[in-house]
Design a protein around this motif. Sequence first.
Motif, PDB file in Angstrom:
ATOM      1  N   ILE A 189      80.507 -58.421 -75.615  1.00  0.00           N
ATOM      2  CA  ILE A 189      79.945 -57.322 -75.241  1.00  0.00           C
ATOM      3  C   ILE A 189      81.104 -55.911 -76.616  1.00  0.00           C
ATOM      4  N   GLU A 190      82.335 -56.930 -75.470  1.00  0.00           N
ATOM      5  CA  GLU A 190      83.918 -57.126 -76.611  1.00  0.00           C
ATOM      6  C   GLU A 190      83.334 -57.298 -77.975  1.00  0.00           C
ATOM      7  N   TRP A 191      82.745 -58.062 -79.008  1.00  0.00           N
ATOM      8  CA  TRP A 191      82.348 -58.883 -79.739  1.00  0.00           C
ATOM      9  C   TRP A 191      81.526 -57.444 -80.932  1.00  0.00           C
ATOM     10  N   SER A 192      80.327 -57.051 -79.849  1.00  0.00           N
ATOM     11  CA  SER A 192      78.619 -56.227 -80.088  1.00  0.00           C
ATOM     12  C   SER A 192      80.373 -54.891 -80.561  1.00  0.00           C
ATOM     13  N   VAL A 193      81.057 -54.564 -79.597  1.00  0.00           N
ATOM     14  CA  VAL A 193      81.985 -52.977 -80.086  1.00  0.00           C
ATOM     15  C   VAL A 193      82.474 -53.377 -81.236  1.00  0.00           C
ATOM     16  N   MET A 194      83.815 -54.295 -81.619  1.00  0.00           N
ATOM     17  CA  MET A 194      84.487 -54.634 -82.322  1.00  0.00           C
ATOM     18  C   MET A 194      83.611 -54.066 -83.969  1.00  0.00           C
ATOM     19  N   VAL A 195      82.479 -55.225 -83.872  1.00  0.00           N
ATOM     20  CA  VAL A 195      81.376 -55.104 -85.351  1.00  0.00           C
ATOM     21  C   VAL A 195      80.474 -53.618 -85.210  1.00  0.00           C
ATOM     22  N   GLY A 196      80.192 -52.873 -84.290  1.00  0.00           N
ATOM     23  CA  GLY A 196      79.581 -51.907 -84.414  1.00  0.00           C
ATOM     24  C   GLY A 196      80.883 -50.980 -84.880  1.00  0.00           C
ATOM     25  N   LEU A 197      82.427 -50.737 -84.529  1.00  0.00           N
ATOM     26  CA  LEU A 197      83.362 -49.977 -85.085  1.00  0.00           C
ATOM     27  C   LEU A 197      83.345 -50.001 -87.170  1.00  0.00           C
ATOM     28  N   ALA A 198      82.942 -51.143 -87.158  1.00  0.00           N
ATOM     29  CA  ALA A 198      82.462 -51.523 -89.111  1.00  0.00           C
ATOM     30  C   ALA A 198      81.589 -50.628 -89.497  1.00  0.00           C
ATOM     31  N   TYR A 199      80.430 -49.819 -88.293  1.00  0.00           N
ATOM     32  CA  TYR A 199      79.607 -49.644 -89.359  1.00  0.00           C
ATOM     33  C   TYR A 199      79.802 -47.845 -88.827  1.00  0.00           C
ATOM     34  N   ALA A 200      80.204 -48.105 -88.137  1.00  0.00           N
ATOM     35  CA  ALA A 200      80.144 -46.662 -87.225  1.00  0.00           C
ATOM     36  C   ALA A 200      80.906 -45.584 -88.067  1.00  0.00           C
ATOM     37  N   ALA A 201      82.340 -46.256 -88.709  1.00  0.00           N
ATOM     38  CA  ALA A 201      83.454 -44.948 -89.337  1.00  0.00           C
ATOM     39  C   ALA A 201      83.308 -45.000 -90.557  1.00  0.00           C
ATOM     40  N   PRO A 202      82.255 -45.517 -91.304  1.00  0.00           N
ATOM     41  CA  PRO A 202      81.762 -45.073 -92.555  1.00  0.00           C
ATOM     42  C   PRO A 202      81.324 -44.261 -92.860  1.00  0.00           C
TER      43      PRO A 202
END
Length: 314
Positions: free
Chosen positions: A235-248
């Motif tokens: 879940i942590e991995w998914s959240v961290m990767v999700g940040l990469a697509y939420a920030a733009p």
Amino acid sequence: MTAAVSRRKVWLMAARPQTLPAGAAPVIVGGGLAVRNGVFEPFAAAFALVGALLLQIGTNFANDYYDAVRGADEADREGFTRVTAGGLIEPDSVKRAMYATFGLAVLLGTYLVYVGGVPILLVGLSSVVAGITYTGGPLPYGYRGLGDLFVFVFFGLVAVAGTYYVQAVAVAAAGPFPLWVPEGTLPAAAVVAALPAAGLSTAILVVNNIRDLESDAAAGKRTLAVMLGYRASRIEWSVMVGLAYAAPVVLWLDGFPPTVLVPLLTLPLAVRLGATVWSRTDGEALNPALERTGQLLFAHSALFAVGLAVPGVT
């Protein structure tokens, strides 16, 4: 000649060049934002890049050395070969290389300190100390579940925002060695733009720690993955990767041009990696996933930097 070539290859193995995108990617993003805002300064950017790479290599040497002397790298470890634990290089040689690399980073950083002042001095020294005490010292925080936070802060937030800051303050001609952050040299957008690199850099560590979860637990190395277990770590991995697509998307909604969304083109790679991370624990699958997460970080960062910079050059 053969022995010399072999020796060079072993030192290259110790430096772990496959991790260098994690050091370069944040600097690229910070440079892209600097171009957009008209504060790109190539000399400062180049020094920031070299400094970031040296800090990455120094941290790699430190981890190789301290994990070995603490007994965390056992024979059944599924990760990439460690030169100290594997007996390929004498421990004292790796330790000296660690200090020499950090020393060179500090030497080159004197220019950045001259330009950026006390903020860069504090960031630089804390980065070196954090790189050593990740697995070294009497209380290595990497063995206490804090490694993920270290990567998120230093290889994400600090690296991107710091790269932007040294360029902005150089262009602003605020004078040598400012005592604090001059006004306008560190916008909120620099912090938001740092979140993708922070998240993806941390995701690299999470993959590493999921792979090593059982061997780390047996060796007494309490990484965050050991504390959380497989499911929460994924879940942590998914959240961290999700940040990469939420920030733009956040930047775009805040008024940035649509070009800032270009890194979303890497989303299919992230989804494929997620399928592996969520279903496998073995090195056969996660070693390639580790490298591909590093490639994802670099590809995302390069596209993000271009997407940020394009309005600044048109």
